[in-house]
Motif scaffolding. Structure first.
Motif, PDB file in Angstrom:
ATOM      1  N   ILE A 117      30.925 -57.845  85.343  1.00 51.73           N
ATOM      2  CA  ILE A 117      29.120 -57.850  84.994  1.00 51.73           C
ATOM      3  C   ILE A 117      28.273 -57.930  86.232  1.00 51.73           C
ATOM      4  O   ILE A 117      27.539 -57.553  86.515  1.00 51.73           O
ATOM      5  CB  ILE A 117      28.246 -59.306  83.491  1.00 51.73           C
ATOM      6  N   GLU A 118      28.725 -59.330  86.982  1.00 49.54           N
ATOM      7  CA  GLU A 118      27.997 -59.935  88.008  1.00 49.54           C
ATOM      8  C   GLU A 118      27.912 -58.882  89.367  1.00 49.54           C
ATOM      9  O   GLU A 118      26.544 -59.128  89.572  1.00 49.54           O
ATOM     10  CB  GLU A 118      28.295 -61.348  88.389  1.00 49.54           C
ATOM     11  N   MET A 119      29.207 -57.804  89.251  1.00 53.75           N
ATOM     12  CA  MET A 119      28.922 -57.251  90.165  1.00 53.75           C
ATOM     13  C   MET A 119      27.683 -55.183  89.598  1.00 53.75           C
ATOM     14  O   MET A 119      27.311 -55.068  90.739  1.00 53.75           O
ATOM     15  CB  MET A 119      29.599 -56.707  90.879  1.00 53.75           C
ATOM     16  N   TYR A 120      28.209 -55.484  88.495  1.00 49.30           N
ATOM     17  CA  TYR A 120      26.889 -54.492  88.339  1.00 49.30           C
ATOM     18  C   TYR A 120      25.844 -54.510  88.245  1.00 49.30           C
ATOM     19  O   TYR A 120      24.906 -54.524  88.159  1.00 49.30           O
ATOM     20  CB  TYR A 120      27.527 -54.143  86.604  1.00 49.30           C
ATOM     21  N   ILE A 152      26.624 -53.303  91.908  1.00 51.45           N
ATOM     22  CA  ILE A 152      26.179 -52.262  91.612  1.00 51.45           C
ATOM     23  C   ILE A 152      25.417 -51.521  91.148  1.00 51.45           C
ATOM     24  O   ILE A 152      25.542 -50.657  91.186  1.00 51.45           O
ATOM     25  CB  ILE A 152      27.641 -51.496  91.120  1.00 51.45           C
ATOM     26  N   GLY A 153      24.365 -52.657  90.826  1.00 47.63           N
ATOM     27  CA  GLY A 153      23.350 -52.102  90.483  1.00 47.63           C
ATOM     28  C   GLY A 153      21.767 -52.737  91.344  1.00 47.63           C
ATOM     29  O   GLY A 153      22.278 -51.495  91.886  1.00 47.63           O
ATOM     30  N   SER A 181      25.410 -45.347  88.981  1.00 53.10           N
ATOM     31  CA  SER A 181      25.464 -46.261  90.096  1.00 53.10           C
ATOM     32  C   SER A 181      24.478 -46.567  91.167  1.00 53.10           C
ATOM     33  O   SER A 181      25.353 -47.123  92.422  1.00 53.10           O
ATOM     34  CB  SER A 181      27.195 -44.615  91.102  1.00 53.10           C
ATOM     35  N   ILE A 182      23.883 -46.424  91.037  1.00 54.52           N
ATOM     36  CA  ILE A 182      22.546 -46.595  92.230  1.00 54.52           C
ATOM     37  C   ILE A 182      21.509 -47.713  91.390  1.00 54.52           C
ATOM     38  O   ILE A 182      20.664 -48.223  91.748  1.00 54.52           O
ATOM     39  CB  ILE A 182      21.979 -46.088  92.872  1.00 54.52           C
ATOM     40  N   LEU A 183      21.051 -48.138  89.752  1.00 55.07           N
ATOM     41  CA  LEU A 183      20.649 -48.735  89.275  1.00 55.07           C
ATOM     42  C   LEU A 183      21.740 -49.543  88.758  1.00 55.07           C
ATOM     43  O   LEU A 183      20.699 -50.375  88.031  1.00 55.07           O
ATOM     44  CB  LEU A 183      19.510 -47.831  87.992  1.00 55.07           C
TER      45      LEU A 183
END
Length: 215
Positions: free
Chosen positions: A50-53, A57-58, A124-126
Motif C-alpha cells: 500500500i505504501e509503495m503504490y 508507484i503512485g 502506473s503513474i498516478l
C-alpha cells in the motif's frame, strides 16, 4: 424522575455513528483479519504494498513526468504527441498507460479528467485512484457542471478560461500537465516534482505556486 429526551438520544446516536468507518471499510478490515488469521497474507507485506503504490508507484511517478515536461520543451512536445511512448524513458509503462494521452493546462485552457462509465485511471503513474474519482456523483457532475465541481475543490475558473472535460475509457486514459507556476524556472526536476499533486494531474487542482503549497 429520569426524563427521556428522544431528540438528544437521536443526536448522540447520530454523532457516534458519524465517527464509525464506512461499511465498505469495515468489510475490508474483516476480510483482511480473516486472511491474516488463516496465514494467507502478511500484514507487514500488505502495508508495504500500500505504501509503495501510494508513495512510489503512485503520483510521485506522474509528478516526475510533469517536472520533466516543465524543464524540457522537447520532452513536453513528445509527451503531448504520444504520451505512452514518451514515458518509456522513465520505465513507467504499465496498467492504464498503454493508451495514454497528455493534455496541457494553459492560461486559456483548463483540463478535467473523469471516467463516466467506471473508473478508468492510469494506475502506473498516478497510483491508487481517490474515492471521489470513482463516485457516481463526480462521474455524473464533472461532465454536466465541471465549473461547479471544480469550485467545490476550491478551484475557481474565470469565465475567460475554457474548461475541457476528458472522458477516460479503457482505450484512452489521460494525464493533465498542470501549468508551471511562476518563479520556479531555475528549480531542479526534483524540486519541481514536489509541487505536482495527484489532483493537479486529474485536473481538480490548478494553482501549484510554492506560496500556495506552503500555505
Amino acid at each position: 424522575m429520569t426524563s427521556f429526551d428522544s431528540r438528544r438520544i437521536s443526536s448522540i446516536h447520530h454523532d457516534l455513528h458519524q465517527h464509525l468507518p464506512s461499511e465498505s471499510v469495515l468489510r475490508t478490515k474483516a476480510l483482511e483479519s480473516l486472511l491474516v488469521e488463516k496465514g494467507l497474507i502478511d500484514p507487514a507485506a500488505m502495508d508495504a504494498w500500500i505504501e509503495m503504490y501510494r508513495d512510489e508507484i503512485g503520483p510521485k511517478r506522474g509528478a516526475k513526468v510533469v517536472a520533466r515536461a516543465w524543464r524540457e520543451p522537447s520532452f513536453k512536445r513528445a509527451l503531448l504527441e504520444n504520451a505512452t511512448a514518451a514515458i518509456e524513458q522513465f520505465g513507467f509503462a504499465g496498467h492504464g498507460t498503454g493508451h495514454l494521452q497528455a493534455v496541457e493546462n494553459t492560461s486559456e485552457i483548463h483540463n478535467l479528467v473523469v471516467c463516466t462509465l467506471c473508473s478508468c485511471y492510469p494506475f502506473s503513474i498516478l497510483g491508487i485512484p481517490p474515492a471521489w474519482y470513482k463516485s457516481n456523483e463526480y462521474r455524473a457532475r464533472a461532465v454536466r457542471e465541471p465549473r461547479a465541481v471544480l469550485s467545490e475543490f476550491g478551484v475557481e475558473i474565470p469565465p475567460t478560461v475554457e474548461v475541457r472535460v476528458w472522458d477516460s475509457t479503457s482505450e484512452r486514459r489521460y494525464l493533465v500537465i498542470p501549468q508551471q507556476p511562476n518563479g520556479v524556472e531555475s528549480w531542479s526536476e526534483e524540486q519541481l516534482a514536489e509541487l505536482v499533486s495527484r489532483n493537479s494531474m486529474i485536473g481538480t487542482q490548478r494553482d501549484l505556486s510554492p506560496t500556495r503549497r506552503a500555505a
